[in-house]
Motif scaffolding. Structure first.
Motif, PDB file in Angstrom:
ATOM      1  N   LEU A  50       0.826  -1.206   0.000  1.00 29.69           N
ATOM      2  CA  LEU A  50       0.000   0.000   0.000  1.00 29.69           C
ATOM      3  C   LEU A  50       0.860   1.256   0.000  1.00 29.69           C
ATOM      4  O   LEU A  50       0.575   2.218  -0.717  1.00 29.69           O
ATOM      5  N   SER A  51       1.914   1.259   0.804  1.00 31.79           N
ATOM      6  CA  SER A  51       2.808   2.417   0.855  1.00 31.79           C
ATOM      7  C   SER A  51       3.470   2.659  -0.491  1.00 31.79           C
ATOM      8  O   SER A  51       3.631   3.800  -0.927  1.00 31.79           O
ATOM      9  N   LEU A  52       3.858   1.583  -1.164  1.00 29.80           N
ATOM     10  CA  LEU A  52       4.549   1.693  -2.445  1.00 29.80           C
ATOM     11  C   LEU A  52       3.670   2.365  -3.499  1.00 29.80           C
ATOM     12  O   LEU A  52       4.170   3.115  -4.350  1.00 29.80           O
ATOM     13  N   GLY A  53       2.360   2.120  -3.444  1.00 32.83           N
ATOM     14  CA  GLY A  53       1.471   2.734  -4.427  1.00 32.83           C
ATOM     15  C   GLY A  53       0.885   4.049  -3.971  1.00 32.83           C
ATOM     16  O   GLY A  53       0.810   5.017  -4.740  1.00 32.83           O
ATOM     17  N   ALA A  54       0.470   4.126  -2.704  1.00 33.71           N
ATOM     18  CA  ALA A  54      -0.285   5.290  -2.233  1.00 33.71           C
ATOM     19  C   ALA A  54       0.598   6.499  -1.943  1.00 33.71           C
ATOM     20  O   ALA A  54       0.175   7.637  -2.172  1.00 33.71           O
ATOM     21  N   CYS A  55       1.803   6.288  -1.444  1.00 28.75           N
ATOM     22  CA  CYS A  55       2.640   7.432  -1.038  1.00 28.75           C
ATOM     23  C   CYS A  55       3.037   8.325  -2.214  1.00 28.75           C
ATOM     24  O   CYS A  55       2.960   9.556  -2.094  1.00 28.75           O
ATOM     25  N   PRO A  56       3.464   7.787  -3.372  1.00 30.59           N
ATOM     26  CA  PRO A  56       3.727   8.680  -4.506  1.00 30.59           C
ATOM     27  C   PRO A  56       2.479   9.430  -4.977  1.00 30.59           C
ATOM     28  O   PRO A  56       2.555  10.607  -5.351  1.00 30.59           O
ATOM     29  N   GLY A  93      -2.289  -5.931  -7.378  1.00 30.41           N
ATOM     30  CA  GLY A  93      -2.741  -5.472  -8.693  1.00 30.41           C
ATOM     31  C   GLY A  93      -2.886  -3.959  -8.751  1.00 30.41           C
ATOM     32  O   GLY A  93      -2.511  -3.318  -9.745  1.00 30.41           O
ATOM     33  N   ILE A  94      -3.431  -3.377  -7.680  1.00 35.21           N
ATOM     34  CA  ILE A  94      -3.586  -1.921  -7.630  1.00 35.21           C
ATOM     35  C   ILE A  94      -2.225  -1.226  -7.653  1.00 35.21           C
ATOM     36  O   ILE A  94      -2.026  -0.222  -8.350  1.00 35.21           O
ATOM     37  N   VAL A  95      -1.269  -1.761  -6.913  1.00 41.23           N
ATOM     38  CA  VAL A  95       0.080  -1.177  -6.889  1.00 41.23           C
ATOM     39  C   VAL A  95       0.720  -1.271  -8.273  1.00 41.23           C
ATOM     40  O   VAL A  95       1.362  -0.316  -8.741  1.00 41.23           O
ATOM     41  N   LEU A 141      -6.317   7.019 -10.104  1.00 40.85           N
ATOM     42  CA  LEU A 141      -5.296   6.420  -9.241  1.00 40.85           C
ATOM     43  C   LEU A 141      -5.581   6.715  -7.774  1.00 40.85           C
ATOM     44  O   LEU A 141      -5.347   5.862  -6.902  1.00 40.85           O
ATOM     45  N   VAL A 142      -6.068   7.920  -7.487  1.00 41.15           N
ATOM     46  CA  VAL A 142      -6.417   8.262  -6.102  1.00 41.15           C
ATOM     47  C   VAL A 142      -7.501   7.324  -5.590  1.00 41.15           C
ATOM     48  O   VAL A 142      -7.374   6.721  -4.515  1.00 41.15           O
ATOM     49  N   VAL A 151      -9.284   2.652  -2.425  1.00 36.24           N
ATOM     50  CA  VAL A 151     -10.016   1.380  -2.345  1.00 36.24           C
ATOM     51  C   VAL A 151      -9.088   0.277  -1.851  1.00 36.24           C
ATOM     52  O   VAL A 151      -9.467  -0.564  -1.025  1.00 36.24           O
ATOM     53  N   GLY A 152      -7.841   0.268  -2.334  1.00 35.29           N
ATOM     54  CA  GLY A 152      -6.876  -0.714  -1.843  1.00 35.29           C
ATOM     55  C   GLY A 152      -6.597  -0.526  -0.366  1.00 35.29           C
ATOM     56  O   GLY A 152      -6.529  -1.488   0.400  1.00 35.29           O
ATOM     57  N   GLY A 153      -6.417   0.728   0.061  1.00 32.86           N
ATOM     58  CA  GLY A 153      -6.188   1.015   1.471  1.00 32.86           C
ATOM     59  C   GLY A 153      -7.385   0.696   2.337  1.00 32.86           C
ATOM     60  O   GLY A 153      -7.233   0.362   3.521  1.00 32.86           O
TER      61      GLY A 153
END
Length: 290
Positions: free
Chosen positions: A28-34, A148-150, A191-192, A197-199
């Motif tokens: 989650l961090s890998l996708g959401a933080c950027p 998948g989301i990441v 993407l947001v 949704v992933g989080g």
């Protein structure tokens, strides 16, 4: 040495649920933080909070029909997020109301509707699960969804990186020299919603935006370039996830809030101690005036 092992390594080495929680939260961090970095640079951090609440009625509708099944709740959340994003954009485009006001209105309606839908069938425990998540209960299906989301997020960021950076700096210039202006804006909103949704699977609707925004806000005090900020934000997210899970395990605290509070501690420390923080600015000012 054994004490350090028991404190830092043993919880992840001995328990499968802790391994899945760690793996899921790191992804989650890998996708959401950027994505959070771009939200912050666009001054849309509060819009991210609004979108986090916007997915609630869709997820709640999936829960109402299918119970705590990950796929219907995810699809419902995506649909609800898309409706709110497009609805708020349409209101701001065709009326005198600004996008931030229309987004706030839609988010309040969504939050109330989602809580009402969950309450129709579920107990207070179900409501807490939807609002605050259960990162320690992530299963293989949830991890596959988050993975998948990441993958989609990182692929889109790599593909549209220059356009996303240009839109943060000067969106009018981007639209004047390229046709990517409007499409990139909607890709970014997608993407947001996707990362929220992933989080939601791990942290719930009320905390998922925290992992997106707090590391990004902290990274602003350590880096000045967009790429560097994204890397620092991911590293801060990683650290917050590890510390939060360990704190949750040893102190018997809720895991989601422990992760977000860990990120909050890093943010407060960054305000003071970051290379662009208060202490460094004061020292530099004294050197200039000396």
């Amino acid at each position: 040495m054994s004490t350090l092992f028991d404190l830092l390594i043993a919880p992840f080495a001995d328990f499968g649920f802790m391994q899945r929680a760690l793996f899921g939260s790191l992804m989650l961090s890998l996708g959401a933080c950027p994505v959070g970095v771009f939200l912050m640079l666009r001054r849309l951090s509060l819009a991210g909070d609004a979108m986090a609440h916007a997915i609630l009625p869709g997820a709640a509708a999936g829960f109402l029909i299918f119970g705590l099944d990950i796929l219907p709740m995810t699809v419902g959340g995506l649909l609800a997020g898309a409706v709110v994003a497009l609805g708020a954009g349409a209101v701001s485009r065709f009326t005198i109301q600004r996008e931030d006001a229309s987004m706030a209105a839609f988010y309040l309606i969504s939050l109330a509707l989602g809580v009402l839908l969950v309450s129709l069938r579920g107990s207070s425990v179900d409501l807490m699960h939807v609002l605050f998540g259960t990162v320690l209960a992530l299963d293989n299906e949830a991890l596959a969804l988050i993975g998948g989301i990441v993958a989609v997020t990182l692929g889109c960021l790599a593909l549209f990186w220059r356009a996303l950076v240009a839109e943060c700096l000067d969106p009018l210039f981007l639209r004047s020299v390229s046709r990517l202006g409007s499409p990139v804006h909607f890709v970014f909103l997608g993407l947001v919603v996707l990362n929220l949704v992933g989080g939601f699977q791990a942290l719930g609707t009320l905390l998922s935006v925290g992992l997106m925004i707090l590391p990004a806000a902290a990274a602003r005090f350590w880096a000045s370039r967009v790429g560097s900020m994204c890397v620092v934000a991911v590293l801060i997210g990683f650290a917050a996830c590890v510390c939060g899970l360990l704190l949750s395990y040893h102190a018997s605290l809720p895991s989601g809030p422990a992760i977000i509070l860990s990120a909050g501690v890093v943010y407060l420390a960054s305000i003071l101690l970051g290379t662009r923080g208060i202490v460094r600015a004061r020292v530099a000012h004294r050197h200039r005036t000396a």
